[in-house]
Design a protein around this motif. Structure first.
Motif, short mmCIF file in Angstrom:
data_model
loop_
_atom_site.label_atom_id
_atom_site.label_comp_id
_atom_site.label_asym_id
_atom_site.label_seq_id
_atom_site.Cartn_x
_atom_site.Cartn_y
_atom_site.Cartn_z
N TRP A 172 46.31 101.53 119.46
CA TRP A 172 46.56 100.76 120.68
C TRP A 172 45.30 100.77 121.56
CZ3 TRP A 172 50.61 97.73 120.90
CH2 TRP A 172 50.91 97.10 122.12
N ARG A 173 44.36 99.90 121.21
CA ARG A 173 43.07 99.87 121.92
C ARG A 173 43.07 98.68 122.88
NH1 ARG A 173 39.52 100.85 116.49
NH2 ARG A 173 40.20 103.00 116.14
N GLU A 174 43.38 98.97 124.15
CA GLU A 174 43.65 97.87 125.08
C GLU A 174 42.41 97.05 125.42
OE1 GLU A 174 46.19 99.03 128.33
OE2 GLU A 174 47.89 99.11 126.92
N SER B 18 38.67 116.79 114.54
CA SER B 18 38.28 115.52 115.19
C SER B 18 39.51 114.81 115.71
CB SER B 18 37.60 114.63 114.13
OG SER B 18 37.43 113.31 114.61
N ASN B 19 39.35 114.11 116.85
CA ASN B 19 40.38 113.14 117.24
C ASN B 19 39.81 111.72 117.18
OD1 ASN B 19 38.98 112.73 119.71
ND2 ASN B 19 40.22 114.25 120.77
N TYR B 20 38.80 111.54 116.33
CA TYR B 20 38.17 110.23 116.10
C TYR B 20 37.63 109.63 117.40
CZ TYR B 20 40.31 110.32 111.43
OH TYR B 20 40.69 110.67 110.15
N GLY B 21 37.09 110.49 118.24
CA GLY B 21 36.52 109.98 119.49
C GLY B 21 37.55 109.32 120.38
N GLY B 22 38.80 109.81 120.32
CA GLY B 22 39.85 109.25 121.19
C GLY B 22 40.27 107.85 120.79
N ARG B 23 40.03 107.47 119.53
CA ARG B 23 40.31 106.08 119.11
C ARG B 23 41.60 105.93 118.32
NH1 ARG B 23 35.60 102.91 119.62
NH2 ARG B 23 35.99 101.44 117.94
N THR B 24 42.33 107.04 118.06
CA THR B 24 43.55 106.89 117.26
C THR B 24 44.79 106.83 118.14
OG1 THR B 24 43.64 109.27 116.94
CG2 THR B 24 42.62 107.98 115.19
N ASP C 42 45.60 104.85 127.82
CA ASP C 42 44.90 104.99 129.10
C ASP C 42 43.54 105.66 128.94
OD1 ASP C 42 46.77 103.85 130.96
OD2 ASP C 42 48.09 105.55 130.55
N GLU C 43 43.15 105.95 127.74
CA GLU C 43 41.84 106.55 127.42
C GLU C 43 41.69 107.95 128.04
OE1 GLU C 43 38.78 103.60 128.26
OE2 GLU C 43 39.38 102.49 126.45
N VAL C 44 42.82 108.66 128.15
CA VAL C 44 42.80 110.03 128.68
C VAL C 44 42.01 110.93 127.73
CG1 VAL C 44 44.22 112.03 129.27
CG2 VAL C 44 45.00 109.73 129.86
N ASP D 91 46.30 108.24 122.17
CA ASP D 91 45.93 108.90 123.42
C ASP D 91 46.76 110.16 123.65
OD1 ASP D 91 44.34 109.07 125.64
OD2 ASP D 91 45.54 107.71 126.87
N ARG D 92 46.26 110.98 124.58
CA ARG D 92 46.96 112.19 125.04
C ARG D 92 47.11 113.21 123.91
NH1 ARG D 92 49.34 108.23 128.71
NH2 ARG D 92 48.56 108.89 130.73
N THR D 93 46.06 113.30 123.11
CA THR D 93 45.97 114.38 122.12
C THR D 93 44.91 115.35 122.64
OG1 THR D 93 44.38 113.04 120.91
CG2 THR D 93 46.64 113.00 120.12
N PRO D 94 44.92 116.61 122.20
CA PRO D 94 43.93 117.57 122.72
C PRO D 94 42.53 117.22 122.25
CG PRO D 94 45.35 118.60 121.07
CD PRO D 94 45.87 117.22 121.27
N THR D 95 41.56 117.71 122.97
CA THR D 95 40.18 117.52 122.52
C THR D 95 39.94 118.40 121.29
OG1 THR D 95 39.29 119.33 123.85
CG2 THR D 95 39.43 117.15 124.90
N ALA D 96 38.95 117.99 120.50
CA ALA D 96 38.63 118.78 119.30
C ALA D 96 38.17 120.18 119.71
CB ALA D 96 37.55 118.06 118.50
N LEU D 97 37.39 120.26 120.78
CA LEU D 97 36.85 121.56 121.19
C LEU D 97 37.97 122.53 121.55
CD1 LEU D 97 33.98 122.79 121.62
CD2 LEU D 97 34.36 122.44 124.06
N GLU D 98 39.03 122.03 122.19
CA GLU D 98 40.13 122.91 122.60
C GLU D 98 40.91 123.45 121.41
OE1 GLU D 98 41.76 121.28 126.82
OE2 GLU D 98 41.48 119.81 125.23
#
Ligand SMILES: Cc1cc2nc3c(=O)[nH]c(=O)nc-3n(C[C@H](O)[C@H](O)[C@H](O)COP(=O)(O)O)c2cc1C
Length: 373
Positions: free
Chosen positions: A178-180, A260-266, A46-48, A268-275
């Motif tokens: 899973w890149r919809e 890194s979370n690879y710009g949200g490309r691996t 869902d690109e969260v 979804d629903r993982t924390p941001t890198a900054l957090e």
């Protein structure tokens, strides 16, 4: 660095084609087809996480001191032994970056060199690691997925060393993402844009298929540690998002961490890198170099990342926007504007240099982000 920093031009009335990063972004969107734009912009599920990666920086609030006496802050720093004009690297984004401009990492490298920063080059780049090293004086970090036979991975590291790279960036990629948006577009790279580092010929479609098919055996930490220890080049590990993995990477012999979370490309629903950053910095201490990416769009994002524990950031989509908008010149201008934004942020925060950035520049509002401390 003791000499005085050059004065950064801060005129509004510039003859440059682009006056803001926003202008570059809009031009990139206009120039790319919907399918190529989706390939660049998409996340997973869902690109969260994709949305949160930029939203988390929007929730940062700075505390601005009065009469702090700063008029030309020094944006320069040194990370992993590299002198940088500001704390940034080009992120290793590949798998067909020639989609955005045929010159791909060749153009990026020349622009990064003009801007005074370093370039990480992905194994899946559209040009070979040797061609990029020849074109770019700052192609210093070679990113490779640790996969397949250990001996083959060590051979690839030797090849990177022979081409002049000084560091390896190790990544892990267990299974197809899973890149919809790409699924709905039935996205497939045109073979002329595919990776050049595999197979007998450039952009070998069979090699591309093998790379994307996830058929090779995936590694454990002990295999990764074995290769890092035997590697002729020092390694940093990318994809760190927990204290546990930060510690494992250092135990394995990594000389730096890449949060890194690879710009949200691996996934979804993982924390941001900054957090995840403050807890990782606290656990590993001050000396370990930390690079952070995922969501960097502005100079103030760089300042926030450093205030919370990073030594430098890496730039992914932002560079692709520059490249899609205006090739090498678009990347050069992106880096120039980003550095100017970072410079004005430092000045307003009362920081005369990068070293002055710490949590004190954040107002209490910063705690509205979910920091894992
Ligand atoms: C089109 C595209 C391709 C990418 N390919 C790779 C890659 O081959 N290897 C890698 O380590 N990261 C890759 N990444 C991730 C980037 O290196 C970086 O971590 C990410 O773009 C940072 O997030 P941001 O773009 O939101 O700033 C890719 C990212 C994009 C957008």
């Amino acid at each position: 660095m003791t000499d005085k920093p050059e004065r950064i031009d801060d005129r509004y009335a510039t003859p440059e084609k682009y006056t803001t990063l926003r202008g570059i972004y809009h031009d990139a969107r206009r120039r790319l087809s919907d399918i190529d734009w989706n390939y660049l912009s998409c996340g997973t599920g869902d690109e969260v996480t994709l949305r949160e990666n930029t939203a988390v920086f929007d929730r940062i609030r700075f505390e601005v001191p009065l009469f702090a006496g700063i008029d030309n802050p020094d944006t320069r720093t040194n990370v992993l032994g590299f002198d940088l004009s500001f704390p940034a690297f080009i992120a290793p984004f590949g798998g067909g970056e020639a989609v955005f401009h045929p010159e791909g990492h060749l153009a990026i490298g020349r622009a990064a060199s003009a801007a005074g920063i370093q370039q990480m080059v992905p194994v899946a780049a559209s040009h070979s690691l040797e061609d990029i090293a020849k074109a770019s004086p700052v192609a210093s970090v070679f990113q490779m997925t640790f996969v397949g036979e250990e001996a083959a991975a060590l051979d690839m590291i030797e090849r990177a060393k022979a081409a002049g790279y000084s560091h390896i960036c190790a990544t892990y990629s267990p299974i197809r993402q899973w890149r919809e948006r790409m699924m709905e577009d039935r996205f497939s790279l045109r073979s002329e844009n595919g990776p050049s580092n595999f197979g007998p010929g450039r952009s070998d479609p069979a090699a591309l298929k093998e790379l994307l098919a996830f058929t090779k055996p995936r590694w454990t930490w002990s295999q990764a540690a074995d290769v890092i220890k035997r590697s002729p080049l020092p390694c940093i590990v990318k994809g760190i998002s927990s204290v546990r993995d930060a510690q494992a990477a250092l135990d394995a012999g990594a000389v730096g961490l890449y949060v890194s979370n690879y710009g949200g490309r691996t996934i979804d629903r993982t924390p941001t890198a900054l957090e995840t950053l403050p807890a990782i910095r606290k656990a590993v201490g001050k000396q370990v170099p930390i690079i952070l990416d995922s969501g960097i769009r502005r100079g103030s994002d760089i300042a926030a990342s450093i205030a919370l524990g990073a030594n430098a950031v890496a730039l992914g989509r932002l560079i692709a926007y520059g490249m899609a908008a205006d090739g090498e010149d678009g990347v050069r201008r992106t880096l120039e504007l980003l550095r100017q934004e970072f410079w004005t942020t430092l000045g307003h925060l009362g920081c005369s240099s990068v070293d002055d950035l710490n949590e004190a520049v954040l107002s209490n509002g910063a705690t509205s982000i979910n920091l894992q401390i």
